[in-house]
Design an enzyme around this catalytic site. Structure first.
Site, PDB file in Angstrom:
ATOM      1  N   TYR A  56     -47.123  19.215 -12.766  1.00 46.96           N
ATOM      2  CA  TYR A  56     -46.944  19.331 -14.210  1.00 46.96           C
ATOM      3  C   TYR A  56     -48.311  19.539 -14.863  1.00 46.96           C
ATOM      4  O   TYR A  56     -49.125  18.631 -14.942  1.00 46.96           O
ATOM      5  CB  TYR A  56     -46.278  18.086 -14.792  1.00 46.96           C
ATOM      6  CG  TYR A  56     -44.852  17.841 -14.341  1.00 46.96           C
ATOM      7  CD1 TYR A  56     -44.118  18.831 -13.692  1.00 46.96           C
ATOM      8  CD2 TYR A  56     -44.239  16.618 -14.573  1.00 46.96           C
ATOM      9  CE1 TYR A  56     -42.811  18.597 -13.282  1.00 46.96           C
ATOM     10  CE2 TYR A  56     -42.932  16.380 -14.174  1.00 46.96           C
ATOM     11  CZ  TYR A  56     -42.225  17.370 -13.518  1.00 46.96           C
ATOM     12  OH  TYR A  56     -40.934  17.134 -13.112  1.00 46.96           O
ATOM     13  N   HIS A 124     -40.925  16.917  -4.103  1.00 45.58           N
ATOM     14  CA  HIS A 124     -40.499  17.736  -5.241  1.00 45.58           C
ATOM     15  C   HIS A 124     -39.597  18.890  -4.803  1.00 45.58           C
ATOM     16  O   HIS A 124     -38.620  19.215  -5.488  1.00 45.58           O
ATOM     17  CB  HIS A 124     -41.733  18.268  -5.970  1.00 45.58           C
ATOM     18  CG  HIS A 124     -41.492  18.593  -7.393  1.00 45.58           C
ATOM     19  ND1 HIS A 124     -42.492  18.659  -8.337  1.00 45.58           N
ATOM     20  CD2 HIS A 124     -40.363  18.861  -8.078  1.00 45.58           C
ATOM     21  CE1 HIS A 124     -41.990  18.954  -9.511  1.00 45.58           C
ATOM     22  NE2 HIS A 124     -40.697  19.094  -9.383  1.00 45.58           N
ATOM     23  N   SER A 203     -33.081  16.765 -17.376  1.00 46.57           N
ATOM     24  CA  SER A 203     -32.419  17.644 -18.352  1.00 46.57           C
ATOM     25  C   SER A 203     -31.051  17.101 -18.759  1.00 46.57           C
ATOM     26  O   SER A 203     -30.056  17.837 -18.755  1.00 46.57           O
ATOM     27  CB  SER A 203     -32.296  19.070 -17.808  1.00 46.57           C
ATOM     28  OG  SER A 203     -33.568  19.625 -17.563  1.00 46.57           O
ATOM     29  N   PRO A 204     -30.962  15.815 -19.127  1.00 48.65           N
ATOM     30  CA  PRO A 204     -29.650  15.220 -19.428  1.00 48.65           C
ATOM     31  C   PRO A 204     -29.049  15.688 -20.738  1.00 48.65           C
ATOM     32  O   PRO A 204     -27.865  15.422 -20.992  1.00 48.65           O
ATOM     33  CB  PRO A 204     -29.958  13.718 -19.464  1.00 48.65           C
ATOM     34  CG  PRO A 204     -31.381  13.642 -19.890  1.00 48.65           C
ATOM     35  CD  PRO A 204     -32.048  14.822 -19.234  1.00 48.65           C
ATOM     36  N   GLY A 206     -29.133  18.988 -21.524  1.00 47.17           N
ATOM     37  CA  GLY A 206     -28.937  20.426 -21.335  1.00 47.17           C
ATOM     38  C   GLY A 206     -30.049  21.291 -21.870  1.00 47.17           C
ATOM     39  O   GLY A 206     -29.803  22.380 -22.391  1.00 47.17           O
ATOM     40  N   ARG A 207     -31.303  20.836 -21.735  1.00 48.00           N
ATOM     41  CA  ARG A 207     -32.482  21.569 -22.205  1.00 48.00           C
ATOM     42  C   ARG A 207     -32.354  21.902 -23.696  1.00 48.00           C
ATOM     43  O   ARG A 207     -32.775  22.968 -24.156  1.00 48.00           O
ATOM     44  CB  ARG A 207     -32.720  22.825 -21.372  1.00 48.00           C
ATOM     45  CG  ARG A 207     -32.810  22.541 -19.867  1.00 48.00           C
ATOM     46  CD  ARG A 207     -33.174  23.777 -19.067  1.00 48.00           C
ATOM     47  NE  ARG A 207     -32.959  23.569 -17.650  1.00 48.00           N
ATOM     48  CZ  ARG A 207     -33.816  22.965 -16.824  1.00 48.00           C
ATOM     49  NH1 ARG A 207     -34.943  22.500 -17.294  1.00 48.00           N
ATOM     50  NH2 ARG A 207     -33.536  22.829 -15.538  1.00 48.00           N
ATOM     51  N   GLY A 208     -31.744  20.971 -24.422  1.00 49.30           N
ATOM     52  CA  GLY A 208     -31.643  21.096 -25.871  1.00 49.30           C
ATOM     53  C   GLY A 208     -30.287  21.538 -26.366  1.00 49.30           C
ATOM     54  O   GLY A 208     -29.971  21.373 -27.566  1.00 49.30           O
TER      55      GLY A 208
END
Length: 330
Positions: A56, A124, A203-204, A206-208
């Site tokens: 990251y 990863h 991403s719980p 949904g990426r927004g």
């Protein structure tokens, strides 16, 4: 804040953690001051688990966390990852789960974070040609040395989890899981529950898409990830926003932000699940944490499923290039 086990023999951590990928500009500009403010507020809200990776920002996320901790700020149960490398000449990404590389990567991560050990160390991406049993043995050695509290894998299939767990208990598997992405329900959730493995859900929201402010074309264009992701490209983005409007309306009717409802739904699916939403904003963080305190009835769950039934999303969750590495199992 309720707690959940980070693996059968692991520590208790807050029911939701915090992913630290967003502080590296993955979804848009960010600053170290914003990250520090975010971490402080997370601690105030009872979040005890912080999840990062050595890739990251090419180590920047770990360095920011290390400087935050060195300043005497409230601590977290730390998790980091390794196993992704890039060819120095071509820049091509490849996966290396060898003992030598994992040890070097872990030691470098510990140095950046300013700690003697991390509670959770993930692979990863799995190196396909290296038996996962061999990798589990390497990680078990790190645990015996006291460098890590437990280990896990990111984006592996249930069959791979079972193979690794036959060598040593696996503390966690990290996988995308949300109302947008239900594939883990086809074997991974069940395997984690059976083996005492935490299912750490990234991403719980949904990426927004599962928030009150879904991504616009302008926001998508500013994100190196979203602008090539099928669900956020025309015409899929417009279709997905239109479908999730019904979810936003339901959340408003229930008196909560959409992000809170998405987190509450995920926590209600299985006691093995620990969501790790990522955000750069304190207000959004507060919405996410609010979801951890909600209790949904069977009727609530049915209403959510009615507006967002399995398979509603338009477009694959990854592009062909983004699918390089994760294990498909259904």
């Amino acid at each position: 804040m309720d707690s959940r086990k980070l693996g059968a023999n692991g520590p208790d951590v807050s029911a939701i953690g915090l992913g630290a990928m967003n502080i590296c500009g993955f979804y848009g500009p960010s600053s170290e001051d914003e990250a520090r403010a975010l971490f402080r507020r997370a601690a105030e809200l009872g979040v005890t688990h912080l999840d990062t990776s050595n890739v990251y920002g090419n180590g920047f996320s770990e360095e920011v966390i290390g400087r935050y901790l060195a300043a005497g700020e409230p601590g977290f149960t730390l998790a980091t990852k390794a196993g992704i490398r890039r060819d120095p000449d071509s820049g091509a990404r490849f996966y290396d789960n060898s003992p030598a590389h994992l040890r070097e990567a872990l030691e470098t991560s510990l140095e950046r974070l300013g700690v003697d050990r991390v509670e959770l160390f993930y692979i990863h991406r799995r190196e396909a040609d290296r038996p996962i049993e061999e990798v589990a043995e390497t990680l078990a050695d790190f645990r015996k040395e006291g460098l890590i509290g437990g280990f896990g894998f990111s984006e592996i299939a249930p069959a791979s989890l079972r193979r690794a767990a036959a060598v040593h208990p696996v503390a966690a598997v990290q996988s995308e899981y949300s109302l947008s992405t239900r594939a883990p329900e086809l074997g991974l959730v069940q395997a984690c529950e059976e083996l005492g493995t935490a299912l750490v859900a990234f991403s719980p929201v949904g990426r927004g898409l599962l928030t009150d402010v879904p991504p616009t074309p302008e926001i998508v264009e500013d994100s190196v990830f979203l602008k090539v992701n099928p669900r956020f490209l025309p015409p899929n983005l417009a279709a997905n926003v239109a479908i999730t409007d019904g979810f936003r309306a339901l959340a408003a009717e229930m008196g909560c932000p959409a992000a809170s409802l998405a987190i509450a739904w995920l926590l209600a699916r299985s006691p093995a699940v620990i969501p790790i939403p990522g955000t750069r904003g304190v207000v959004h963080l507060e919405e996410l944490v609010r979801g951890a305190g909600m209790r949904l009835s069977a009727e609530d769950m049915a209403r959510i499923e009615a507006v967002l039934p399995v398979g509603w999303a338009h477009g694959d969750r990854y592009s062909d290039a983004q699918w390089h590495g994760p294990e498909r199992f259904c």
